[in-house]
Design an enzyme around this catalytic site. Structure first.
Site, PDB file in Angstrom:
ATOM      1  N   ARG A   1       0.813  -1.216   0.000  1.00  0.00           N
ATOM      2  CA  ARG A   1       0.000   0.000   0.000  1.00  0.00           C
ATOM      3  C   ARG A   1       0.848   1.268   0.000  1.00  0.00           C
ATOM      4  O   ARG A   1       0.543   2.232  -0.714  1.00  0.00           O
ATOM      5  CB  ARG A   1      -0.962  -0.024   1.189  1.00  0.00           C
TER       6      ARG A   1
ATOM      7  N   LYS B   1       2.533  24.364  -1.600  1.00  0.00           N
ATOM      8  CA  LYS B   1       1.146  23.883  -1.611  1.00  0.00           C
ATOM      9  C   LYS B   1       1.146  22.384  -1.872  1.00  0.00           C
ATOM     10  O   LYS B   1       0.720  21.897  -2.928  1.00  0.00           O
ATOM     11  CB  LYS B   1       0.336  24.642  -2.661  1.00  0.00           C
TER      12      LYS B   1
END
Length: 285
Positions: A102, A137
């Protein structure tokens, strides 16, 4: 940007925290039905199109989970990929492969999306001297991965965080009492604390560009939300005195027009905050 050693520490922290978050006291699904001695092989299957990123990251994840896992890379970072391509094979403990699965996929899917978008922006700038910059950001906690992906896509990293460069934006300037005061205070602060940090200052109009140039000692002027006409004039006034950067509301449609104004950089938060993950799977073979 921070040093290579500092950047690697960030990657190490991301891996350690992500594995802690995902595994906890054990992968009980695997522990329940797969013998500890079982071995297997899996492939990283591409089910999308774009620029592959995160292969080197995946190698690090596998090494942390189980140093005995063997990785056979078929497509390195930066490769153009399409549906059906196989990036790598991993061979070894089946339990270890499933533990790492994962985190490997989450990291690679996000990194590939960022690299793909960055590569598209870089292509739009071909033939100009302007480079594409990322921003802060980023997704909290995995900034290093996203900035790594920007580099893989051909872009350039801006500062890593608040501590490795000074960037005086509109709020800093207003709180400090104006551009000149903000710059003077910053220079005094850096001297007092013996910090060698580059200074970027945001300009909101041509008058502020002139004021920043008069203050001197600035690494780059950020031209925030300037029109194309004012950007060309700002670049003319700046000349070789410092670097220039365009930012604010620049889209894929207007990116090249700003580059043709002659700015050193165009920065875009969209490289990291507006992407859709690439579809990848780790499949047993």
């Amino acid at each position: 940007m921070i040093s290579a050693e500092e950047f690697q520490r960030e990657i190490d922290l991301i891996i350690a925290n992500a594995l802690r978050e995902d595994i906890g006291d054990g992968d009980h699904s695997s522990l329940a039905c797969i013998p500890q001695s079982a071995t297997g092989k899996a492939k990283l299957l591409v089910k999308d199109q774009g620029i592959l990123a995160g292969v080197a990251f995946a190698r690090q994840v596998f090494a942390v989970v189980d140093p005995d896992l063997e990785i056979d890379v078929k497509l390195p970072d930066g490769s153009a990929v399409s549906y059906g391509d196989i990036a790598f094979y991993v061979n070894g403990s089946a339990q270890s492969i499933l533990k790492a699965e994962r985190l490997v996929l989450n990291g690679m899917q996000r990194m590939s999306a960022v690299a793909t978008k960055t590569s598209r922006y870089v292509h739009l700038l071909e033939g100009t001297k302007t480079q594409i910059l990322d921003t802060r950001k980023t997704t909290p906690g995995i900034r290093a991965l996203e900035k790594w992906a920007v580099r893989i896509g051909g872009g350039v990293n801006h500062r890593f965080a608040l501590y490795d460069m000074v960037m005086l934006k509109d709020n800093h300037i207003d709180f400090a009492g104006g551009i000149t005061k903000a710059i003077e205070k910053t220079k005094a602060y850096l001297k007092h604390h013996q910090k060698d940090l580059k200074i970027i200052v945001e300009a909101r109009d041509l008058k502020e560009v002139d004021e920043i140039l008069n203050a001197g000692g600035i690494h780059r002027i950020l031209l925030d939300n300037f029109s194309l006409e004012h950007t060309r004039e700002a670049v003319h006034r700046i000349g070789n005195q410092c670097q220039s950067e365009s930012s604010g509301g620049i889209t894929e449609k207007t990116l090249r027009s700003y580059a043709e104004c002659g700015v050193t950089y165009v920065s875009s938060g969209a490289l990291t905050h507006s992407v859709s993950n690439m579809d990848l799977s780790l499949k047993a073979v």
